[in-house]
Enzyme design. Structure first.
Site, PDB file in Angstrom:
ATOM      1  N   ASP A 102      -5.677   0.600   5.324  1.00 41.86           N
ATOM      2  CA  ASP A 102      -6.481   0.264   6.498  1.00 41.86           C
ATOM      3  C   ASP A 102      -7.657   1.208   6.655  1.00 41.86           C
ATOM      4  OD1 ASP A 102      -4.508  -1.580   6.822  1.00 41.86           O
ATOM      5  OD2 ASP A 102      -3.635  -0.679   8.613  1.00 41.86           O
ATOM      6  N   ASP A 122       0.828  -1.207   0.000  1.00 42.99           N
ATOM      7  CA  ASP A 122       0.000   0.000   0.000  1.00 42.99           C
ATOM      8  C   ASP A 122       0.861   1.256   0.000  1.00 42.99           C
ATOM      9  OD1 ASP A 122       0.774  -0.688   2.612  1.00 42.99           O
ATOM     10  OD2 ASP A 122      -0.930   0.344   3.510  1.00 42.99           O
ATOM     11  N   GLY A 152      -3.684  -5.644  18.262  1.00 42.05           N
ATOM     12  CA  GLY A 152      -2.420  -6.275  17.911  1.00 42.05           C
ATOM     13  C   GLY A 152      -2.551  -7.518  17.068  1.00 42.05           C
ATOM     14  N   ALA A 153      -3.729  -7.754  16.497  1.00 45.83           N
ATOM     15  CA  ALA A 153      -3.937  -8.959  15.688  1.00 45.83           C
ATOM     16  C   ALA A 153      -3.807  -8.680  14.198  1.00 45.83           C
ATOM     17  CB  ALA A 153      -5.311  -9.560  15.992  1.00 45.83           C
ATOM     18  N   GLY A 154      -3.467  -7.450  13.834  1.00 46.43           N
ATOM     19  CA  GLY A 154      -3.331  -7.106  12.425  1.00 46.43           C
ATOM     20  C   GLY A 154      -4.652  -6.834  11.746  1.00 46.43           C
ATOM     21  N   TYR A 197       8.608  -1.873  10.518  1.00 45.65           N
ATOM     22  CA  TYR A 197       7.765  -1.277   9.480  1.00 45.65           C
ATOM     23  C   TYR A 197       8.470  -0.087   8.846  1.00 45.65           C
ATOM     24  CZ  TYR A 197       3.568   0.874   7.408  1.00 45.65           C
ATOM     25  OH  TYR A 197       2.659   1.429   6.549  1.00 45.65           O
ATOM     26  N   SER A 203      -6.308  -3.902  12.118  1.00 49.07           N
ATOM     27  CA  SER A 203      -6.425  -2.449  11.963  1.00 49.07           C
ATOM     28  C   SER A 203      -7.401  -1.811  12.926  1.00 49.07           C
ATOM     29  CB  SER A 203      -6.797  -2.087  10.516  1.00 49.07           C
ATOM     30  OG  SER A 203      -5.796  -2.527   9.644  1.00 49.07           O
ATOM     31  N   SER A 204      -7.250  -2.143  14.187  1.00 51.01           N
ATOM     32  CA  SER A 204      -8.084  -1.509  15.203  1.00 51.01           C
ATOM     33  C   SER A 204      -7.827  -0.009  15.249  1.00 51.01           C
ATOM     34  CB  SER A 204      -7.819  -2.133  16.577  1.00 51.01           C
ATOM     35  OG  SER A 204      -6.451  -2.033  16.925  1.00 51.01           O
ATOM     36  N   SER A 205      -6.588   0.400  14.991  1.00 47.70           N
ATOM     37  CA  SER A 205      -6.274   1.836  15.027  1.00 47.70           C
ATOM     38  C   SER A 205      -7.012   2.587  13.928  1.00 47.70           C
ATOM     39  CB  SER A 205      -4.767   2.054  14.905  1.00 47.70           C
ATOM     40  OG  SER A 205      -4.260   1.496  13.710  1.00 47.70           O
TER      41      SER A 205
END
Length: 394
Positions: free
Chosen positions: A175, A40, A125-127, A225, A129-131
């Site tokens: 995301d 991305d 933290g599970a990937g 990252y 995209s909670s943020s």
């Protein structure tokens, strides 16, 4: 926790703290990415979708400029005045929200104070995209409540810039875009350079998507990252020097990268090799989805994991174990690590009705090998950020 239970518990917490009903409810989903990882921010294409794991926001306007934020799951609160200068604070969850509000202020948006209670079913933290779901949910809510007239694209970009400026992660746009633009049973093919997009069918018929959460998050996610970004940017600079017609990685061919193998050096060569191959895999995955060729889609997922593990080097022992454990299972068509890496989930395309047996088997082997309890999430593809209008069951 089901969506309705999430909504009920969030509303109940709002009522308990503010002794009134919330004025509005909003849901903002997490996301998966079928394929197209770490491209991305490399001018590539991605294939994300919103999923039925959400942030729920219960919100009311106030008659002042004071905002009250209540993170129900953390049992934490934060208050601030919109008239004051907004700066990052020591509570990371607050920064995601402050960053969004700062973007609105810089755009001259007329906003007032809010009382906000939020809770989530998106694993941290599970990937998933909670943020991005948090950022976009807040931006969507402000846009709706104050009739700001912001487009969905603008909301996604505000979420991205919030992460850049107040959190310090130079993330791509995927995301946030998926969280806002998601549609039920559709994946989004997104051009991360132009933000052009289209939808493709994601009705998997006799198959379903299963996430296996490694339940680990290694500390080098953020540093790794940013390092990968620096490495591929340097690699692209070298490629451009030898091939002036190249403007971005989508203009690169495997032959170009192979030709410059010695010039790039082993690490940069492998990073660039992954990016070029992954951009093509997204195109191939779209064709597979349109043709309902799920075997081909599964093979592409396995190939992506191999690239992420050996070429881009953002996997870890736990994720490699999860993918390798299902490679020869007949009911699993494909699997790969998903997200930024160094932990989080694997995404698995599995035959419907076999999920529980697979979960039980992998959980036992995973526990025996790492001493860690595996988590599993059966997910469905759903709509993006939206205001929730249905009546809440008491």
């Amino acid at each position: 926790m089901k969506k309705r239970k999430l909504i009920q518990s969030t509303v109940a917490h709002f009522q308990k703290l503010f002794h009134s009903e919330p004025e509005a409810l909003f849901l903002s989903p997490g996301r998966i990415n079928i394929i197209g990882e770490h491209v991305d921010y490399n001018d590539g294409f991605v294939l994300p979708a919103a999923i039925n794991k959400y942030f729920c926001f219960a919100i009311s306007k106030t008659n002042s400029n004071e905002c009250t934020l209540i993170a129900k799951d953390l049992n934490e609160a934060y208050k601030f005045d919109l008239e004051e200068e907004l700066k990052p604070v020591d509570k990371m969850w607050v920064n995601y929200i402050l960053g969004v509000i700062q973007q609105l202020k810089e755009r001259g948006c007329k906003i007032r104070g809010l009382q906000i209670v939020f809770s989530s079913t998106i694993p941290i933290g599970a990937g998933l995209s909670s943020s991005a779901a948090l950022e976009c949910g807040i931006a969507y809510a402000f846009n709706d409540l104050f009739e700001l007239g912001l487009s969905k694209e603008t909301i996604a970009l505000i979420g991205q810039k919030s992460e850049h400026t107040f959190v310090g992660v130079i993330c791509g746009i995927m995301d946030q875009f998926a969280s806002v633009f998601g549609q039920k049973n559709k994946v989004i093919k997104l051009d991360c350079t132009t933000l052009q997009y289209d939808y493709h069918p994601a009705s998997f018929k006799n198959y379903s998507l299963l996430l296996l959460d490694s339940n680990v998050k290694h500390t080098h996610l953020t540093s790794g990252y940013n390092t990968r970004r620096e490495e591929v940017e340097y690699g692209l600079t070298l490629i451009k020097a030898y091939f002036p017609k190249v403007h971005s990685f989508r203009d690169c061919t495997l032959e170009m990268v192979e030709q410059l193998k010695e010039t790039l050096g082993d690490i940069i060569y492998r990073r660039c090799l992954f990016v070029v191959k992954e951009i093509q895999r997204v195109q191939d995955a779209v064709e597979a989805l349109e043709a309902s060729d799920f075997n081909q889609l599964g093979q592409l997922m396995f190939q992506t994991h191999q690239g992420l593990s050996k070429e881009y080097e953002v996997s870890c022992d736990e994720l490699d174990f999860l993918v390798e454990s299902v490679q020869n299972v007949p009911t699993v068509l494909g699997a790969r690590m998903m997200g930024g890496g160094f932990g989080g989930c694997s995404i698995n395309l599995v035959q419907k009705g076999t999920e529980n047996e697979l979960i039980a088997s992998i959980t036992e082997h995973y526990r025996d090998t790492f001493g860690i309890e595996l988590k599993a999430y059966k997910i469905k593809i759903t709509e993006g950020s939206h205001r929730y209008y249905d009546k809440i069951a008491k």
